[in-house]
Scaffold this motif. Sequence first.
Motif, PDB file in Angstrom:
ATOM      1  N   TYR A 167     -50.773 -42.439  31.695  1.00 35.03           N
ATOM      2  CA  TYR A 167     -49.668 -41.667  31.968  1.00 35.03           C
ATOM      3  C   TYR A 167     -48.377 -42.809  32.397  1.00 35.03           C
ATOM      4  O   TYR A 167     -48.775 -43.819  32.551  1.00 35.03           O
ATOM      5  CB  TYR A 167     -49.913 -41.018  33.556  1.00 35.03           C
ATOM      6  N   ASN A 168     -47.255 -42.158  32.255  1.00 36.59           N
ATOM      7  CA  ASN A 168     -45.952 -42.722  32.815  1.00 36.59           C
ATOM      8  C   ASN A 168     -45.300 -42.008  33.864  1.00 36.59           C
ATOM      9  O   ASN A 168     -45.191 -40.855  33.732  1.00 36.59           O
ATOM     10  CB  ASN A 168     -45.191 -43.223  31.695  1.00 36.59           C
ATOM     11  N   ASP A 169     -45.168 -42.722  34.829  1.00 34.87           N
ATOM     12  CA  ASP A 169     -44.443 -42.084  36.004  1.00 34.87           C
ATOM     13  C   ASP A 169     -42.963 -42.608  36.402  1.00 34.87           C
ATOM     14  O   ASP A 169     -42.912 -43.983  36.644  1.00 34.87           O
ATOM     15  CB  ASP A 169     -45.142 -41.979  37.634  1.00 34.87           C
ATOM     16  N   SER A 170     -41.825 -42.034  35.957  1.00 31.43           N
ATOM     17  CA  SER A 170     -40.452 -42.407  36.212  1.00 31.43           C
ATOM     18  C   SER A 170     -39.974 -42.513  37.536  1.00 31.43           C
ATOM     19  O   SER A 170     -38.978 -42.924  37.714  1.00 31.43           O
ATOM     20  CB  SER A 170     -39.580 -41.849  35.223  1.00 31.43           C
ATOM     21  N   GLY A 171     -40.820 -41.610  38.492  1.00 31.76           N
ATOM     22  CA  GLY A 171     -40.242 -41.297  39.745  1.00 31.76           C
ATOM     23  C   GLY A 171     -39.769 -39.980  39.870  1.00 31.76           C
ATOM     24  O   GLY A 171     -39.226 -39.722  40.969  1.00 31.76           O
ATOM     25  N   ALA A 172     -39.610 -39.327  38.609  1.00 31.76           N
ATOM     26  CA  ALA A 172     -39.091 -38.094  38.465  1.00 31.76           C
ATOM     27  C   ALA A 172     -39.804 -37.186  37.373  1.00 31.76           C
ATOM     28  O   ALA A 172     -39.696 -36.124  37.442  1.00 31.76           O
ATOM     29  CB  ALA A 172     -37.461 -38.139  38.308  1.00 31.76           C
ATOM     30  N   ARG A 173     -40.249 -37.996  36.497  1.00 31.96           N
ATOM     31  CA  ARG A 173     -41.008 -37.171  35.362  1.00 31.96           C
ATOM     32  C   ARG A 173     -42.341 -38.097  35.114  1.00 31.96           C
ATOM     33  O   ARG A 173     -42.418 -39.052  35.373  1.00 31.96           O
ATOM     34  CB  ARG A 173     -40.399 -37.458  34.301  1.00 31.96           C
ATOM     35  N   PHE A 174     -43.282 -37.095  35.278  1.00 28.65           N
ATOM     36  CA  PHE A 174     -44.715 -37.598  35.003  1.00 28.65           C
ATOM     37  C   PHE A 174     -45.078 -37.105  33.865  1.00 28.65           C
ATOM     38  O   PHE A 174     -45.361 -35.955  33.516  1.00 28.65           O
ATOM     39  CB  PHE A 174     -45.832 -37.068  35.983  1.00 28.65           C
ATOM     40  N   ALA A 175     -45.428 -38.040  32.908  1.00 31.19           N
ATOM     41  CA  ALA A 175     -46.000 -37.675  31.478  1.00 31.19           C
ATOM     42  C   ALA A 175     -47.593 -38.242  31.310  1.00 31.19           C
ATOM     43  O   ALA A 175     -47.776 -39.454  31.661  1.00 31.19           O
ATOM     44  CB  ALA A 175     -45.318 -38.198  30.426  1.00 31.19           C
ATOM     45  N   PHE A 176     -48.383 -37.497  30.879  1.00 27.97           N
ATOM     46  CA  PHE A 176     -49.700 -38.135  30.622  1.00 27.97           C
ATOM     47  C   PHE A 176     -50.338 -37.710  29.480  1.00 27.97           C
ATOM     48  O   PHE A 176     -49.905 -36.561  28.575  1.00 27.97           O
ATOM     49  CB  PHE A 176     -50.797 -37.198  31.932  1.00 27.97           C
ATOM     50  N   CYS A 177     -51.398 -38.148  29.032  1.00 21.24           N
ATOM     51  CA  CYS A 177     -51.966 -38.035  27.584  1.00 21.24           C
ATOM     52  C   CYS A 177     -53.404 -38.818  27.622  1.00 21.24           C
ATOM     53  O   CYS A 177     -53.734 -39.974  28.300  1.00 21.24           O
ATOM     54  CB  CYS A 177     -51.145 -38.656  26.244  1.00 21.24           C
ATOM     55  N   THR A 178     -54.378 -38.153  26.745  1.00 18.37           N
ATOM     56  CA  THR A 178     -55.530 -39.060  26.446  1.00 18.37           C
ATOM     57  C   THR A 178     -55.476 -40.243  25.964  1.00 18.37           C
ATOM     58  O   THR A 178     -56.327 -41.148  25.992  1.00 18.37           O
ATOM     59  CB  THR A 178     -56.509 -37.861  25.743  1.00 18.37           C
ATOM     60  N   THR A 179     -54.349 -40.393  25.068  1.00 19.66           N
ATOM     61  CA  THR A 179     -54.171 -41.579  24.356  1.00 19.66           C
ATOM     62  C   THR A 179     -52.903 -42.246  24.728  1.00 19.66           C
ATOM     63  O   THR A 179     -52.222 -41.632  25.349  1.00 19.66           O
ATOM     64  CB  THR A 179     -54.211 -41.576  23.048  1.00 19.66           C
ATOM     65  N   ILE A 180     -52.685 -43.685  24.535  1.00 21.94           N
ATOM     66  CA  ILE A 180     -51.532 -44.324  24.818  1.00 21.94           C
ATOM     67  C   ILE A 180     -50.447 -43.964  24.017  1.00 21.94           C
ATOM     68  O   ILE A 180     -49.333 -43.727  24.347  1.00 21.94           O
ATOM     69  CB  ILE A 180     -51.801 -45.794  25.112  1.00 21.94           C
ATOM     70  N   ALA A 181     -50.700 -44.083  22.624  1.00 18.27           N
ATOM     71  CA  ALA A 181     -49.435 -44.184  21.790  1.00 18.27           C
ATOM     72  C   ALA A 181     -48.524 -42.972  21.991  1.00 18.27           C
ATOM     73  O   ALA A 181     -47.248 -43.126  21.749  1.00 18.27           O
ATOM     74  CB  ALA A 181     -50.124 -44.204  20.079  1.00 18.27           C
ATOM     75  N   PRO A 182     -49.036 -41.932  22.249  1.00 17.71           N
ATOM     76  CA  PRO A 182     -47.848 -40.675  22.208  1.00 17.71           C
ATOM     77  C   PRO A 182     -46.932 -41.091  23.320  1.00 17.71           C
ATOM     78  O   PRO A 182     -45.904 -40.355  23.317  1.00 17.71           O
ATOM     79  CB  PRO A 182     -48.751 -39.440  22.232  1.00 17.71           C
ATOM     80  N   LEU A 183     -47.269 -41.675  24.313  1.00 21.68           N
ATOM     81  CA  LEU A 183     -46.608 -41.958  25.401  1.00 21.68           C
ATOM     82  C   LEU A 183     -45.368 -42.904  25.184  1.00 21.68           C
ATOM     83  O   LEU A 183     -44.265 -42.895  25.821  1.00 21.68           O
ATOM     84  CB  LEU A 183     -47.293 -42.467  26.570  1.00 21.68           C
ATOM     85  N   LEU A 184     -45.714 -43.917  24.376  1.00 23.37           N
ATOM     86  CA  LEU A 184     -44.596 -45.081  24.188  1.00 23.37           C
ATOM     87  C   LEU A 184     -43.445 -44.427  23.620  1.00 23.37           C
ATOM     88  O   LEU A 184     -42.342 -45.108  24.174  1.00 23.37           O
ATOM     89  CB  LEU A 184     -45.334 -45.936  23.145  1.00 23.37           C
ATOM     90  N   PRO A 185     -43.213 -43.581  22.745  1.00 21.79           N
ATOM     91  CA  PRO A 185     -41.603 -43.250  22.340  1.00 21.79           C
ATOM     92  C   PRO A 185     -41.022 -42.540  23.376  1.00 21.79           C
ATOM     93  O   PRO A 185     -39.758 -42.288  23.155  1.00 21.79           O
ATOM     94  CB  PRO A 185     -41.966 -42.487  21.160  1.00 21.79           C
ATOM     95  N   LEU A 186     -41.732 -42.031  24.633  1.00 20.27           N
ATOM     96  CA  LEU A 186     -40.626 -41.445  25.454  1.00 20.27           C
ATOM     97  C   LEU A 186     -39.644 -42.017  26.046  1.00 20.27           C
ATOM     98  O   LEU A 186     -39.748 -43.343  26.305  1.00 20.27           O
ATOM     99  CB  LEU A 186     -41.717 -40.809  26.585  1.00 20.27           C
ATOM    100  N   GLU A 187     -38.652 -41.687  26.631  1.00 25.04           N
ATOM    101  CA  GLU A 187     -37.628 -42.412  27.148  1.00 25.04           C
ATOM    102  C   GLU A 187     -37.896 -43.177  28.429  1.00 25.04           C
ATOM    103  O   GLU A 187     -38.909 -42.524  29.166  1.00 25.04           O
ATOM    104  CB  GLU A 187     -36.522 -41.385  27.819  1.00 25.04           C
ATOM    105  N   GLY A 188     -37.809 -44.198  28.516  1.00 17.61           N
ATOM    106  CA  GLY A 188     -38.112 -44.964  29.713  1.00 17.61           C
ATOM    107  C   GLY A 188     -39.529 -45.902  29.477  1.00 17.61           C
ATOM    108  O   GLY A 188     -39.876 -46.348  30.586  1.00 17.61           O
TER     109      GLY A 188
END
Length: 661
Positions: free
Chosen positions: A151-172
Amino acid sequence: MSAIAGVFNYGMTESRNIYDEGVSLMDSLSRYPADDVRLWSSGRLFLGCHAQWVTPESIGEILPWYDSVRGLAITADAILDNREELGNKLGVRQTELAELPDSSLLLLAYAKWGEEMPLHIVGDFAFAIWDETEEKLFGARDFSGNRTLYYNDSGARFAFCTTIAPLLPLEGVGEKLNEAWIAEYLASPSRLETIDASSTVFGRVKQIPPSHSFTIRGGSLRVRRYNAIEHSRTLKLSSEKEYHEAFLDVFGKAVSSRLRTHKEAGSFLSGGLDSGTVVGLAARELRQRNKVLYTYSAIPLEAGGDWTAKSRIADERPMISATVSHVGNIREKYLRFENRSPLTEMDEWLDTLEMPYKFIENSYWFGNIFEQAAKDGVGVLLNGARGNFTVSFGPALEYYVILLKRLRLMKLYREIYQYSRFKGIGRRRVLTFMKDRLFPAKIPSGEKSALTGLISPELADRTGIFGRLTDAGIDLSGRRLPDMISARHDQFEQVHHWTNSGTSGTKLSLRHGVWYRDPTNDLRVVRFCLSVPLDQYVKDGMDRALIRRATEGLLPDEVRLNGKTRGIQGADGIARLAPSWPQFVKEIEEMCRNDIMAEWLHMPVVRAAVSKYKEIPGPSAIYEPDLTLLMRSLVLYRFVKRLKGGDLNEQRMDEAFAGSA
């Protein structure tokens, strides 16, 4: 079995298009095969599931699923193994349970127990549940992390995924690397990449650790551990026979529940007790279902594995064949994997794992067995990876030291006499082993093994890595004698021990559509084995006594009662590397000239190591620290090169690592 993803905009003041971000996550998962792909969104929440149908109940399962009556939505990557027990607790009729998918059981469990639900579940899982009434997102990962959840937690948006690569292009988010993780990878002599089970190699991507749940409510994220393994009372039964029957009952249920698939069932098989017992129980159960068990055994090259000591066996075919013949109902495959080596498989492993790794010696065959199993139509692939700490536990020398301390001298005398005969070694040698454990040699303060020299002194100082490793109990010297009793305690107390197998198992399963399942790691088996008295594990001079005695008739005696030899993995490693040896040395020398890698690696140590291997070394070099050091550095080098598209110029690297966590 699924890859799941989600985005939750929990910052009330922040406005963003979470649907587009969710679709981006799901698009990135398209590299994996899927039986169904679905999306669900409502207001500030997006959920997605890239489903692979493995169990009969999963066929046609709708995920994500929204229960409008309860106001709950779920996406899940899960196979539950205590379905019948859960059904009874939740009041589900047997006829209904037979058709109910595991995700529906998870929702019912949440409706009954709330955030305490992980304590009631046995299986491999990672899931997220949206509670519409409480405006809360809750999720969890199973006790040993058999399924990953990043997961990535920006303090306002929580994005999660089974794998890492899909999270990397997200803002921040981005590809900035985690310097502390890299320091641990380089400095720790153990096979563990990191002692921080919440970290990843990427600075802005974390993971839910094993045995942890997460809750987002009221604008904040909370991650907490749940205690799935309680300190149980010592099990007291009236006879050895009752211990054996209880062992086979709980272990048999663990194996049986992991055979739940509409596809074929397979298993890794070596010449040892753990996988042999798994195979014996599985083949017996499948015979009743009119199915056969596929087994997969890696064997060494004809020229390369026949050099080890008599007690360490590289080619285990005689023992494997004995198990196959005795058990029956097995379709066995011996796989040599010609032209495969740790080098030929390195890029594929990096692509699969999304991170550097350390298990070099068996890397050439492990993933390829998944590939073969997929070709055979296998849906679940059994193994016995955790067996040393559960079903085949039996630390004889440590137990004998305990007997000595308790002055149980007559029993100790009988045990040592019988143990020396069982192992084929002299009693004086046994006493020497005991003395070494009773009075361990004093290791000078600050002494470190050769493998710790891989990290640059500047990186080590900047991160304080050696202090952190010491505080975590990592043996930096490499000289501490193993204490299996303490090691087992640490295995189930410190969750970082569990991350490696979950990472490789999850990602290989997604890649090949084959679920990696370990009945020796079943929560019921773990609880049972932790409750068994130590004198059932070491008895009459026999280590691993419980499994050896309980499997009488199930396994052939030459396997069941083998106390003199053990298998060894990767003994043909040099023979496999030999055809590409010049390229291997050339690539290491290229790495040594790279100024960027010099920021992390202690180049004088690397250069000294590679100077030893200008020519192809002898076969035993595969286990030498200097070669291990070179392979680990090469794994990291290739990982970074792949991350930057092969361009390791300083400007781009500075951009990648600036501000790394």
